[in-house]
Design an enzyme around this catalytic site. Structure first.
Site, mmCIF file in Angstrom:
data_model
loop_
_atom_site.group_PDB
_atom_site.id
_atom_site.type_symbol
_atom_site.label_atom_id
_atom_site.label_comp_id
_atom_site.label_asym_id
_atom_site.label_seq_id
_atom_site.Cartn_x
_atom_site.Cartn_y
_atom_site.Cartn_z
ATOM 1 N NE ARG A 23 -1.535 -1.348 3.719
ATOM 2 C CZ ARG A 23 -1.755 -1.316 4.826
ATOM 3 N NH1 ARG A 23 -2.998 -0.963 5.567
ATOM 4 N NH2 ARG A 23 -0.940 -1.551 5.738
ATOM 5 C CD GLN A 46 2.938 29.805 15.616
ATOM 6 O OE1 GLN A 46 2.282 30.607 16.472
ATOM 7 N NE2 GLN A 46 3.715 30.316 14.722
ATOM 8 C CG ASN A 48 4.729 28.141 11.540
ATOM 9 O OD1 ASN A 48 3.765 28.559 11.687
ATOM 10 N ND2 ASN A 48 5.519 28.307 12.528
ATOM 11 N NE ARG A 59 11.628 30.360 2.876
ATOM 12 C CZ ARG A 59 10.359 31.047 2.795
ATOM 13 N NH1 ARG A 59 10.140 31.817 3.773
ATOM 14 N NH2 ARG A 59 9.665 31.013 1.633
ATOM 15 C CG HIS A 62 14.708 33.329 10.982
ATOM 16 N ND1 HIS A 62 14.193 32.814 9.795
ATOM 17 C CD2 HIS A 62 15.212 34.492 10.377
ATOM 18 C CE1 HIS A 62 14.353 33.425 8.836
ATOM 19 N NE2 HIS A 62 15.014 34.505 9.288
ATOM 20 C CE LYS A 72 12.338 28.000 15.106
ATOM 21 N NZ LYS A 72 13.212 28.705 14.349
ATOM 22 C CG HIS A 119 15.964 26.508 12.180
ATOM 23 N ND1 HIS A 119 14.783 26.648 11.272
ATOM 24 C CD2 HIS A 119 16.415 25.190 11.476
ATOM 25 C CE1 HIS A 119 14.580 25.711 10.379
ATOM 26 N NE2 HIS A 119 15.448 24.629 10.641
ATOM 27 C CE1 TYR A 132 10.984 26.427 10.427
ATOM 28 C CE2 TYR A 132 9.388 26.125 8.639
ATOM 29 C CZ TYR A 132 10.610 26.742 9.130
ATOM 30 O OH TYR A 132 11.445 27.479 8.153
ATOM 31 C CG ASP A 168 16.444 35.768 6.408
ATOM 32 O OD1 ASP A 168 16.169 36.344 7.564
ATOM 33 O OD2 ASP A 168 16.154 35.046 6.078
#
Length: 177
Positions: A23, A46, A48, A59, A62, A72, A119, A132, A168
């Site tokens: 499957r 949360q 994301n 990116r 942060h 995270k 990160h 995330y 950034d």
């Protein structure tokens, strides 16, 4: 899940144990009991999703500061990327060190990032997504960053950076505590 601690204290690479049959496959990406057994934050408030059109998009780097510092759990849900964390916890044995790993939709590998680490990631394939799970809500006043190419950290990104936000690019050189 298989937990492997990285050189940065408290950060873990987590391999999803895949069970396959005709499957397709099944794998667990989170279990409160298994995370707690490794002393990891177990409450996610949360989630994301970051969609990235072009390879070479970068990116990061942060993080959020107290009282909104966040752990995270990240994974690549489509495509392939190079994920990097930097230990910014003054007094940590791995202070100012970084760790990088390739995450992809194919390898199902995740990275647990404790509070106090910056990160970021670089997209290695067009149409890549990052998923995330966050232990704290986003708070703009607590949001911070360090420059992705700060010579203090010496991060070697695998491909040329083609796209990066003005924000950034504008972070100043990091000043150690």
């Amino acid at each position: 899940m298989i937990f492997r601690e990285t050189p940065l204290r408290g950060a873990f690479v987590i391999d999803v144990e895949i069970r396959s049959d005709e499957r397709g496959f099944f794998g667990r990406t989170y279990c409160e009991q298994e995370f707690a057994a490794h002393g990891l934050a177990v409450r996610w408030v949360q989630c994301n999703l970051s969609g990235n059109v072009h390879a070479g998009t970068l990116r990061g780097m942060h993080y959020q500061v107290f009282p909104h510092a966040e752990a995270k759990l990240v994974r690549c849900s489509a495509g392939r990327l190079y994920d990097v964390i930097i230990d910014l916890r003054a007094g940590s044995p791995s202070y100012l060190q970084h760790f990088g790993i390739e995450l992809s939709a194919r390898n199902h590998t995740m990275l647990y990032i404790p509070e106090g680490l910056a990160h970021g990631f670089q997209v290695l394939e067009d149409h890549t997504e990052m998923f995330y799970q966050m232990s704290a809500f986003y708070n703009p006043e607590s949001a911070r960053g360090v420059r992705w190419d700060d010579p203090l950290f010496g991060i070697r990104w695998p491909i040329e950076t083609r796209i990066i936000s003005d924000r950034d690019q504008a972070y100043p050189d990091f000043q150690p505590a």
